[in-house]
Design a protein around this motif. Structure first.
Motif, PDB file in Angstrom:
ATOM      1  N   ASN A  75      -2.051  -2.756  -3.310  1.00 44.19           N
ATOM      2  CA  ASN A  75      -2.583  -1.404  -3.492  1.00 44.19           C
ATOM      3  C   ASN A  75      -2.055  -0.728  -4.745  1.00 44.19           C
ATOM      4  O   ASN A  75      -2.739   0.107  -5.337  1.00 44.19           O
ATOM      5  CB  ASN A  75      -2.258  -0.548  -2.258  1.00 44.19           C
ATOM      6  CG  ASN A  75      -3.104   0.704  -2.211  1.00 44.19           C
ATOM      7  OD1 ASN A  75      -4.324   0.647  -2.127  1.00 44.19           O
ATOM      8  ND2 ASN A  75      -2.447   1.858  -2.292  1.00 44.19           N
ATOM      9  N   ALA A  76      -0.854  -1.080  -5.155  1.00 43.70           N
ATOM     10  CA  ALA A  76      -0.308  -0.487  -6.381  1.00 43.70           C
ATOM     11  C   ALA A  76      -1.118  -0.879  -7.605  1.00 43.70           C
ATOM     12  O   ALA A  76      -1.093  -0.171  -8.626  1.00 43.70           O
ATOM     13  CB  ALA A  76       1.148  -0.911  -6.560  1.00 43.70           C
ATOM     14  N   LEU A 121     -10.381  -4.529  -2.296  1.00 45.10           N
ATOM     15  CA  LEU A 121      -9.704  -3.743  -1.274  1.00 45.10           C
ATOM     16  C   LEU A 121      -8.198  -3.835  -1.483  1.00 45.10           C
ATOM     17  O   LEU A 121      -7.646  -4.920  -1.673  1.00 45.10           O
ATOM     18  CB  LEU A 121     -10.058  -4.251   0.128  1.00 45.10           C
ATOM     19  CG  LEU A 121     -11.496  -4.029   0.606  1.00 45.10           C
ATOM     20  CD1 LEU A 121     -11.660  -4.558   2.030  1.00 45.10           C
ATOM     21  CD2 LEU A 121     -11.880  -2.558   0.547  1.00 45.10           C
ATOM     22  N   GLY A 122      -7.539  -2.704  -1.442  1.00 47.18           N
ATOM     23  CA  GLY A 122      -6.094  -2.684  -1.604  1.00 47.18           C
ATOM     24  C   GLY A 122      -5.380  -2.996  -0.302  1.00 47.18           C
ATOM     25  O   GLY A 122      -5.835  -2.644   0.780  1.00 47.18           O
ATOM     26  N   VAL A 133      -0.984   4.277   5.961  1.00 46.34           N
ATOM     27  CA  VAL A 133      -1.728   5.532   6.122  1.00 46.34           C
ATOM     28  C   VAL A 133      -1.768   6.306   4.806  1.00 46.34           C
ATOM     29  O   VAL A 133      -2.827   6.809   4.384  1.00 46.34           O
ATOM     30  CB  VAL A 133      -1.104   6.378   7.244  1.00 46.34           C
ATOM     31  CG1 VAL A 133      -1.644   7.809   7.211  1.00 46.34           C
ATOM     32  CG2 VAL A 133      -1.376   5.745   8.597  1.00 46.34           C
ATOM     33  N   TYR A 134      -0.630   6.402   4.143  1.00 44.44           N
ATOM     34  CA  TYR A 134      -0.580   7.214   2.923  1.00 44.44           C
ATOM     35  C   TYR A 134      -0.995   6.436   1.684  1.00 44.44           C
ATOM     36  O   TYR A 134      -1.020   6.998   0.588  1.00 44.44           O
ATOM     37  CB  TYR A 134       0.807   7.819   2.767  1.00 44.44           C
ATOM     38  CG  TYR A 134       1.045   8.899   3.794  1.00 44.44           C
ATOM     39  CD1 TYR A 134       0.466  10.155   3.642  1.00 44.44           C
ATOM     40  CD2 TYR A 134       1.788   8.648   4.941  1.00 44.44           C
ATOM     41  CE1 TYR A 134       0.646  11.137   4.601  1.00 44.44           C
ATOM     42  CE2 TYR A 134       1.973   9.615   5.897  1.00 44.44           C
ATOM     43  CZ  TYR A 134       1.395  10.867   5.725  1.00 44.44           C
ATOM     44  OH  TYR A 134       1.556  11.840   6.684  1.00 44.44           O
ATOM     45  N   ALA A 135      -1.344   5.162   1.839  1.00 49.23           N
ATOM     46  CA  ALA A 135      -1.985   4.450   0.730  1.00 49.23           C
ATOM     47  C   ALA A 135      -3.431   4.909   0.566  1.00 49.23           C
ATOM     48  O   ALA A 135      -4.029   4.716  -0.496  1.00 49.23           O
ATOM     49  CB  ALA A 135      -1.942   2.936   0.988  1.00 49.23           C
ATOM     50  N   LEU A 136      -3.984   5.518   1.613  1.00 49.47           N
ATOM     51  CA  LEU A 136      -5.358   6.014   1.576  1.00 49.47           C
ATOM     52  C   LEU A 136      -5.361   7.443   1.058  1.00 49.47           C
ATOM     53  O   LEU A 136      -4.529   8.271   1.464  1.00 49.47           O
ATOM     54  CB  LEU A 136      -5.957   5.962   2.989  1.00 49.47           C
ATOM     55  CG  LEU A 136      -7.470   6.081   3.123  1.00 49.47           C
ATOM     56  CD1 LEU A 136      -8.159   4.841   2.552  1.00 49.47           C
ATOM     57  CD2 LEU A 136      -7.849   6.260   4.586  1.00 49.47           C
ATOM     58  N   PHE A 189     -14.920   0.765  -1.999  1.00 51.90           N
ATOM     59  CA  PHE A 189     -13.716  -0.057  -1.887  1.00 51.90           C
ATOM     60  C   PHE A 189     -12.434   0.768  -1.850  1.00 51.90           C
ATOM     61  O   PHE A 189     -11.364   0.219  -1.603  1.00 51.90           O
ATOM     62  CB  PHE A 189     -13.660  -1.055  -3.055  1.00 51.90           C
ATOM     63  CG  PHE A 189     -14.669  -2.159  -2.953  1.00 51.90           C
ATOM     64  CD1 PHE A 189     -14.344  -3.361  -2.339  1.00 51.90           C
ATOM     65  CD2 PHE A 189     -15.951  -2.000  -3.457  1.00 51.90           C
ATOM     66  CE1 PHE A 189     -15.271  -4.379  -2.234  1.00 51.90           C
ATOM     67  CE2 PHE A 189     -16.893  -3.015  -3.363  1.00 51.90           C
ATOM     68  CZ  PHE A 189     -16.553  -4.206  -2.745  1.00 51.90           C
ATOM     69  N   ASP A 190     -12.539   2.055  -2.094  1.00 49.04           N
ATOM     70  CA  ASP A 190     -11.368   2.921  -2.041  1.00 49.04           C
ATOM     71  C   ASP A 190     -11.174   3.536  -0.664  1.00 49.04           C
ATOM     72  O   ASP A 190     -10.199   4.209  -0.411  1.00 49.04           O
ATOM     73  CB  ASP A 190     -11.499   4.035  -3.088  1.00 49.04           C
ATOM     74  CG  ASP A 190     -10.160   4.634  -3.453  1.00 49.04           C
ATOM     75  OD1 ASP A 190      -9.121   4.012  -3.142  1.00 49.04           O
ATOM     76  OD2 ASP A 190     -10.134   5.733  -4.046  1.00 49.04           O
TER      77      ASP A 190
END
Length: 443
Positions: free
Chosen positions: A289-290, A297-298, A321-324, A434-435
């Motif tokens: 995700n970084a 998809l991350g 959760v907070y990656a979104l 994809f985000d």
């Protein structure tokens, strides 16, 4: 009246007025606030199932707390405690399954009666379709579809079912198929659905009321295509069943194909390759995700192959959760299978509260950290490098494409004495944003 008696009377009157004011305020508050859970309004079997889930989870928490105390005071847990915890975990799953089944039965729409709700053309189509299914007489359907200039009809392609039956099958699939129930659904009339998406930041700017509008860079666009693949089922019936006038053949056919379609869709929408079937979101390209880029998809790693981290295992769920982004997080949910959910059920937060909570009604989902949990058995079990947990706004992230038209071809020859009904529908799917979806990778 004495002075003290007057004071006592005055105090009583004041207390009565205060009590009345509090009761009025309580009534006003009750009228404004939404109702929480009206368990009395639920049918008795549903209330019983809800209570079973709550009781099993209460016993599970007590036993798990005892297991954790044993870990702190001994070198390991007692075998009896572990076995009891496993039994309670299975009891929660069994009670939840029963509650889910009741919720599905309550949400399943009844087959509409075209004779009372539809126009003459629909009644004519229903009568012709009923005659075709029962006796194989296709003259009426041929005439109707020729009049409608329908392509692909006839003995080779089958015949279109009545609109009411098609709508009923799609509505029931929306209840039974876990990903369809939370994704966006688009109906099309062609072979595929195409849409343009922006791959960069939106082209915007601020200007005052009378200022000139400066030119902006052209938007960066890409085209996504969602082809519709063919999904089929082949229920069988005896001629005796079809000859029985009491049997509602439309209801029978809808019930036979809905489960088969739901099972195949549930797998394809998660892991489908996109070749001859929808493309599942786990089949998309992934990246840490970084380093996320559009079109992939991350994922967030657990830091431990084939397992959660040994210490503070729930921390990675907060990272997920907070990656979104916040805009997607408002309507986000977790997606995982039953085994993964069983492993997460033991996790607590820093205050000792369990992160997983059971549903409080038949039409509600269990929650994890306050977000709903969708149980999809097509999600992989926890393993080395597995993507066993997904989190995101699937309404914005995943698109299901349905081509209108459900076809049936009657085959009385291939499996005599049974009559086969080769039923087909065309469906596609794929990630559209994809985000909006993030994955948890056990690596």
């Amino acid at each position: 009246m004495t002075f003290h008696a007057a004071l006592e009377t005055k105090a009583l009157e004041t207390k009565a007025l205060e009590t009345k004011a509090l009761e009025t305020k309580a009534l006003e508050t009750k009228a404004v606030l939404p109702p929480l859970e009206n368990k009395a309004a639920e049918p008795a079997p549903v209330r019983s199932a809800v209570d079973d889930v709550a009781a099993a989870f209460a016993a599970f928490k007590e036993t798990n707390d005892e297991r954790l105390r044993q870990i702190e005071t001994r070198f390991g847990t007692d075998v009896v405690t572990e076995e009891k915890l496993a039994r309670l975990d299975a009891a929660i799953d069994a009670a939840r399954t029963r509650l889910d089944r009741m919720g599905l039965e309550r949400a399943r729409p009844a087959l509409a009666d075209p004779l009372t709700r539809d126009d003459g053309a629909a009644q004519e189509h229903k009568a012709a379709f009923d005659l075709y299914v029962r006796a194989g007489e296709s003259g009426g359907l041929k005439r109707l579809e020729s009049k409608a200039m329908s392509a692909g009809s006839g003995p080779d392609g089958g015949y279109l079912v009545p609109d009411t039956l098609e709508r009923t099958v799609l509505q029931r699939l929306a209840v039974l198929s876990p990903i369809r129930a939370i994704a966006s659904v688009q109906q099309i009339s062609g072979g595929q659905y195409k849409r343009a998406v922006s791959t960069g930041a939106p082209v915007t700017g601020w200007v005052s009321e009378t200022a000139a509008r400066p030119g902006t860079d052209a938007p960066s666009l890409a085209q996504l295509a969602f082809p519709a693949a063919e999904l089929y089922a082949m229920p069988a019936a005896t001629q005796t069943l079809l000859d029985d006038a009491v049997v509602n053949v439309e209801e029978w056919l809808a019930g036979e194909v809905e489960t088969a379609f739901a099972e195949q869709e549930g797998i394809a929408f998660v892991t489908g390759s996109g070749v001859g079937r929808p493309k599942g979101f786990l089949a998309s390209d992934t990246v840490a995700n970084a380093s996320w880029v559009p079109g992939k998809l991350g994922f967030v790693g657990t830091g431990n192959s084939a397992a959660f981290a040994a210490s503070n295992p729930s921390d990675v769920l907060f990272d997920l959760v907070y990656a979104l982004r916040a805009a997607y997080r408002q309507n986000a949910r977790f997606v995982m299978n039953r085994k993964t959910q069983s492993a997460i059920r033991k996790f607590k937060d820093a205050d000792g509260n369990y992160l997983w909570q059971p549903a409080l009604a038949a039409d509600r989902s269990a929650t994890l950290m306050g977000f709903p949990v969708t149980e999809a058995e097509a999600m992989p079990d926890i393993g080395a490098g597995s993507l066993s947990v997904a989190f995101g706004d699937f309404r914005r992230g995943y698109l299901v494409v349905d081509r209108t038209g459900l076809r049936v071809l009657r085959d009385p020859y291939s499996a005599k004495p049974y009559v086969l009904f080769y039923t087909t529908k065309r469906v596609g799917g794929g990630v559209q944003d994809f985000d909006a979806i993030k994955l948890l990778k056990f690596a």
